[in-house]
Design a protein around this motif. Structure first.
Motif, mmCIF file in Angstrom:
data_model
loop_
_atom_site.group_PDB
_atom_site.id
_atom_site.type_symbol
_atom_site.label_atom_id
_atom_site.label_comp_id
_atom_site.label_asym_id
_atom_site.label_seq_id
_atom_site.Cartn_x
_atom_site.Cartn_y
_atom_site.Cartn_z
ATOM 1 N N GLU A 1 0.860 -1.190 0.000
ATOM 2 C CA GLU A 1 0.000 0.000 0.000
ATOM 3 C C GLU A 1 0.896 1.240 0.000
ATOM 4 N N ASN A 2 0.986 1.891 -1.171
ATOM 5 C CA ASN A 2 1.868 3.044 -1.303
ATOM 6 C C ASN A 2 1.120 4.376 -1.272
ATOM 7 N N GLN A 3 -0.189 4.323 -1.151
ATOM 8 C CA GLN A 3 -0.962 5.556 -1.136
ATOM 9 C C GLN A 3 -1.219 6.002 0.306
ATOM 10 N N ALA A 4 -1.163 7.310 0.510
ATOM 11 C CA ALA A 4 -1.436 7.891 1.820
ATOM 12 C C ALA A 4 -2.331 9.110 1.633
ATOM 13 N N VAL A 5 -3.086 9.436 2.676
ATOM 14 C CA VAL A 5 -4.033 10.547 2.598
ATOM 15 C C VAL A 5 -3.745 11.542 3.721
ATOM 16 N N VAL A 6 -3.733 12.797 3.357
ATOM 17 C CA VAL A 6 -3.544 13.857 4.353
ATOM 18 C C VAL A 6 -4.849 14.011 5.131
ATOM 19 N N SER A 7 -4.771 13.780 6.452
ATOM 20 C CA SER A 7 -5.986 13.855 7.265
ATOM 21 C C SER A 7 -6.122 15.197 7.990
ATOM 22 N N LYS A 8 -4.984 15.891 8.170
ATOM 23 C CA LYS A 8 -5.053 17.150 8.901
ATOM 24 C C LYS A 8 -3.865 18.019 8.557
ATOM 25 N N VAL A 9 -4.110 19.306 8.355
ATOM 26 C CA VAL A 9 -3.044 20.275 8.133
ATOM 27 C C VAL A 9 -3.246 21.435 9.119
ATOM 28 N N LYS A 10 -2.245 21.685 9.925
ATOM 29 C CA LYS A 10 -2.350 22.756 10.918
ATOM 30 C C LYS A 10 -1.221 23.751 10.704
ATOM 31 N N GLU B 1 -3.999 13.294 -1.665
ATOM 32 C CA GLU B 1 -3.343 11.993 -1.687
ATOM 33 C C GLU B 1 -1.860 12.183 -1.985
ATOM 34 N N VAL B 2 -1.037 11.483 -1.226
ATOM 35 C CA VAL B 2 0.409 11.547 -1.420
ATOM 36 C C VAL B 2 0.954 10.130 -1.545
ATOM 37 N N GLU B 3 2.141 10.034 -2.088
ATOM 38 C CA GLU B 3 2.746 8.715 -2.304
ATOM 39 C C GLU B 3 3.747 8.408 -1.202
ATOM 40 N N LYS B 4 3.657 7.185 -0.687
ATOM 41 C CA LYS B 4 4.632 6.743 0.309
ATOM 42 C C LYS B 4 5.864 6.226 -0.426
ATOM 43 N N LYS B 5 6.994 6.850 -0.175
ATOM 44 C CA LYS B 5 8.224 6.486 -0.883
ATOM 45 C C LYS B 5 8.925 5.277 -0.262
ATOM 46 N N GLY B 6 8.738 5.070 1.049
ATOM 47 C CA GLY B 6 9.429 3.966 1.700
ATOM 48 C C GLY B 6 9.180 3.977 3.190
ATOM 49 N N GLN B 7 9.719 2.990 3.868
ATOM 50 C CA GLN B 7 9.558 2.897 5.303
ATOM 51 C C GLN B 7 10.731 2.120 5.890
#
Length: 359
Positions: A1-10, A204-210
């Motif tokens: 799963e390489n997709q990520a979602v921004v849930s909050k920006v402060k 939506e942002v892409e996860k580059k690695g972990q």
């Protein structure tokens, strides 16, 4: 799963006011951090700058100036001498952040009095004197500059059910921090400085690695002179003028030593701590209690009798402790290095100049 979602920006707008003017202790701490100068060396340099009429009286614990019109006029003249005439109009605007009579003790904060440059040091002043002068002049100049403004951004990103935090920072007005660009380590930022893209919720942002990191906790760092001066000030141990001599005495008597920039206890010091650890007079709070007692005698107008009773109590305590301490011994061999003593007062000399009587 390489997709990520921004849930909050402060996003937050923040500001940081200029630091207060220098007291002797804050000057000693900054000089130690930047140049490795010992507390004693800084005190000696400051005293010589004062004698050369380049700075105000150095043995001060104040970080403010009085509110008198004459003082404000003096600061205007000093700023003009420093080539900062553009800041003169700010003298009337800074208020109690700089001019606050209620914050003063016996002396006001350290300030420059005359211009000093590498070209007009003369025969008696050195590059080290100039370094110290610049720290004092920089604090005064910065006190009349604008606040440091910046924007922080905290982004929460969800990868499946896991939340990850990213932090960024954008400087919007350097203000007084313009003076500190060459030594940013002096004013470390708590936020991690990085540039973040302009994100908004649901992007939506892409996860580059972990990666998984294994870390361990570290013990507290040993004291440097800069940090131990701060603790001494907080605990009211000594005065701005005596803290340097306290540190130097502990070194000279081989209770501790300087390893690079770190203060390390020696065997003799460790034995002293072990033998005395349960005695009341080793607790920093005792000094604070004595100060409170003396202040109470003054405020309650107990007069001669109050001070006489206090002295009687102190004499009894000292006599008892000395009698007990005469039974102790430290099984530590002293170094064979010769100790130089002042011919006038027999105190131990440092750097070919007696610290006690300045002979």
């Amino acid at each position: 799963e390489n997709q990520a979602v921004v849930s909050k920006v402060k996003k937050e707008e923040k500001k940081q006011a200029p630091p207060l003017l220098h007291s002797l202790t804050t000057l000693q701490r900054e000089a130690n951090q930047l140049y490795g100068y010992s507390a004693k060396m800084t005190l000696d340099l400051a005293q010589e700058l004062y004698e050369a009429k380049k700075i105000s009286y150095p043995r001060t614990d104040a970080q403010h100036l009085d509110e008198q019109k004459e003082t404000k006029e003096l600061i205007k003249k000093v700023l003009t001498k420093l080539g900062k005439s553009n800041l003169v109009e700010r003298v009337a605007k800074v208020g109690k952040k700089v001019f606050n009579t209620s914050k003063l003790t016996d002396h006001y904060a350290l300030i420059p009095l005359d211009l000093l440059t590498p070209k007009n040091l003369g025969d008696k002043l050195t590059e080290a004197h100039y370094h110290l002068y610049i720290l004092i002049a920089r604090r005064l100049t910065g006190a009349f500059m604008l606040d440091y403004l910046y924007q922080t951004t905290t982004v929460t990103t969800l990868v499946k059910q896991h939340a990850f935090i990213s932090r960024g920072k954008i400087e919007t007005q350097l203000g007084w921090k313009e003076l500190y660009q060459r030594d940013k380590k002096t004013h470390k930022d708590s936020e991690e400085e990085q540039n973040l893209p302009d994100l908004k919720q649901e992007d939506e942002v892409e996860k580059k690695g972990q990666k998984l990191e294994s870390k361990t906790t570290k013990p507290p760092e040993r004291y440097k002179e800069s940090s131990i001066l701060g603790v001494m000030e907080k605990l009211k141990l000594g005065t701005p003028a005596t803290r340097a001599s306290i540190i130097e005495t502990l070194k000279t008597r081989e209770y501790m030593e300087l390893q690079k920039k770190t203060l390390v206890p020696k065997e003799k010091g460790m034995q002293l701590i072990q033998n005395l650890k349960d005695r009341d007079f080793t607790q920093a709070e005792m000094t604070a209690n004595w100060e409170q007692t003396l202040e109470s005698i003054y405020k309650n107008k107990q007069g001669y009798q109050g001070y006489h009773d206090f002295l009687t109590q102190m004499k009894g305590l000292i006599q008892k402790e000395v009698e007990d301490l005469n039974t102790l011994s430290l099984n530590v061999e002293s170094s064979n290095e010769p100790i130089s003593k002042c011919e006038v007062c027999q105190d131990i000399e440092e750097n070919a100049r007696c610290f006690k009587c300045r002979h």
